[in-house]
Design an enzyme around this catalytic site. Structure first.
Site, PDB file in Angstrom:
ATOM      1  N   GLY A  49     -39.566 -18.793  29.911  1.00 29.36           N
ATOM      2  CA  GLY A  49     -38.419 -19.696  30.012  1.00 29.36           C
ATOM      3  C   GLY A  49     -37.286 -19.345  29.085  1.00 29.36           C
ATOM      4  O   GLY A  49     -37.486 -19.231  27.892  1.00 29.36           O
ATOM      5  N   SER A  50     -36.085 -19.162  29.604  1.00 20.53           N
ATOM      6  CA  SER A  50     -35.012 -18.690  28.753  1.00 20.53           C
ATOM      7  C   SER A  50     -33.685 -18.678  29.505  1.00 20.53           C
ATOM      8  O   SER A  50     -33.566 -19.211  30.605  1.00 20.53           O
ATOM      9  CB  SER A  50     -35.340 -17.288  28.244  1.00 20.53           C
ATOM     10  N   ARG A  51     -32.697 -18.002  28.898  1.00 20.96           N
ATOM     11  CA  ARG A  51     -31.356 -17.968  29.464  1.00 20.96           C
ATOM     12  C   ARG A  51     -30.666 -16.686  29.015  1.00 20.96           C
ATOM     13  O   ARG A  51     -30.943 -16.154  27.942  1.00 20.96           O
ATOM     14  CB  ARG A  51     -30.593 -19.196  28.975  1.00 20.96           C
ATOM     15  N   ILE A  97     -31.366 -15.342  25.282  1.00 19.91           N
ATOM     16  CA  ILE A  97     -31.567 -16.538  24.471  1.00 19.91           C
ATOM     17  C   ILE A  97     -32.951 -17.123  24.742  1.00 19.91           C
ATOM     18  O   ILE A  97     -33.309 -17.389  25.887  1.00 19.91           O
ATOM     19  CB  ILE A  97     -30.490 -17.599  24.784  1.00 19.91           C
ATOM     20  N   MET A 107     -33.312 -19.171  33.453  1.00 23.50           N
ATOM     21  CA  MET A 107     -34.545 -18.719  34.073  1.00 23.50           C
ATOM     22  C   MET A 107     -35.632 -19.756  33.864  1.00 23.50           C
ATOM     23  O   MET A 107     -35.919 -20.134  32.726  1.00 23.50           O
ATOM     24  CB  MET A 107     -34.994 -17.397  33.464  1.00 23.50           C
TER      25      MET A 107
END
Length: 223
Positions: A185-187, A155, A97
């Protein structure tokens, strides 16, 4: 519509921006400087608002499908050894993301929460190979009617500093319902049985609660 996790940040930002615009109008005499400061301030507010947006999503619930838990881009599709819960090989699908994506996390399947755990950690960039094991993260396992246990992991990235996870062990959840939020911001990694049929491709953009990540083989989907 804005997510509840952003209410305090939105109010604080709006207050600061309002003061900044007022002070610029009052004390900056040069027109181009005053207008530039005010435009930048408003753009910052718009950026915060778009980050915490929470569009209404209608999920077509399907026990034979795993839906994307978040908006973003598919960056990993591979077989890996999952060592926290399964202790065996699983099919991993990872979604990255960017700051412009909707950051609401949604349950990828209906079922019962069997495991939910928070792990403090580092803040490596979200696409770093070690981020899944070393970054701040939460791991959630859902026991589903057709896929058995599936796992998804929020994450944190280099910008993210707070993961919100609503999943509680023993709770029954529905596909597409909100399960949390990751700020800036991440995953998200999803771990599925090896016999799951992947429905997405690398670099494909997906939409949370809408895009089907994987489905069952025909024989597995019956009975």
């Amino acid at each position: 519509m804005f997510h509840k996790e952003g209410q305090k940040i939105i109010l604080f930002t709006f207050f600061i921006i309002a003061i900044l615009v007022f002070l610029a109008d009052r004390f900056i005499s040069a027109d181009w400087v005053r207008i530039t400061v005010q435009i930048v301030a408003i753009l910052i507010l718009v950026s915060i608002l778009q980050f915490f947006r929470n569009p209404r999503r209608v999920s077509n619930k399907n026990f034979n499908e795993i839906h994307a838990p978040v908006d973003g881009k598919v960056v990993v599709i591979e077989r890996v050894m999952e060592t926290e819960y399964f202790q065996e090989e699983r099919l991993q699908i990872s979604i990255f993301m960017s700051p412009v994506n909707v950051h609401v996390t949604r349950y990828p399947a209906s079922g019962v929460i069997k495991y939910s755990k928070y792990h403090p950690g580092k803040y490596l960039v979200a696409w770093h190979p070690k981020s899944s094991e070393e970054n701040e993260r939460t791991t959630v396992v859902i026991r589903t009617p057709k896929f058995g246990d599936i796992l998804y992991r929020q994450i944190a990235g280099a910008m993210a500093r707070r993961i919100v996870n609503y999943a509680e062990e023993g709770e029954s959840v529905q596909q597409g319902e909100e399960s949390g939020f990751i700020k800036f911001g991440s995953r998200v990694d999803v771990f599925l049985p090896l016999n799951a049929m992947v429905s997405v491709k690398l670099n494909q953009k997906v939409k949370g609660a809408v895009t089907c990540l994987a489905s069952l083989n025909t024989d597995d989907g019956e009975g």
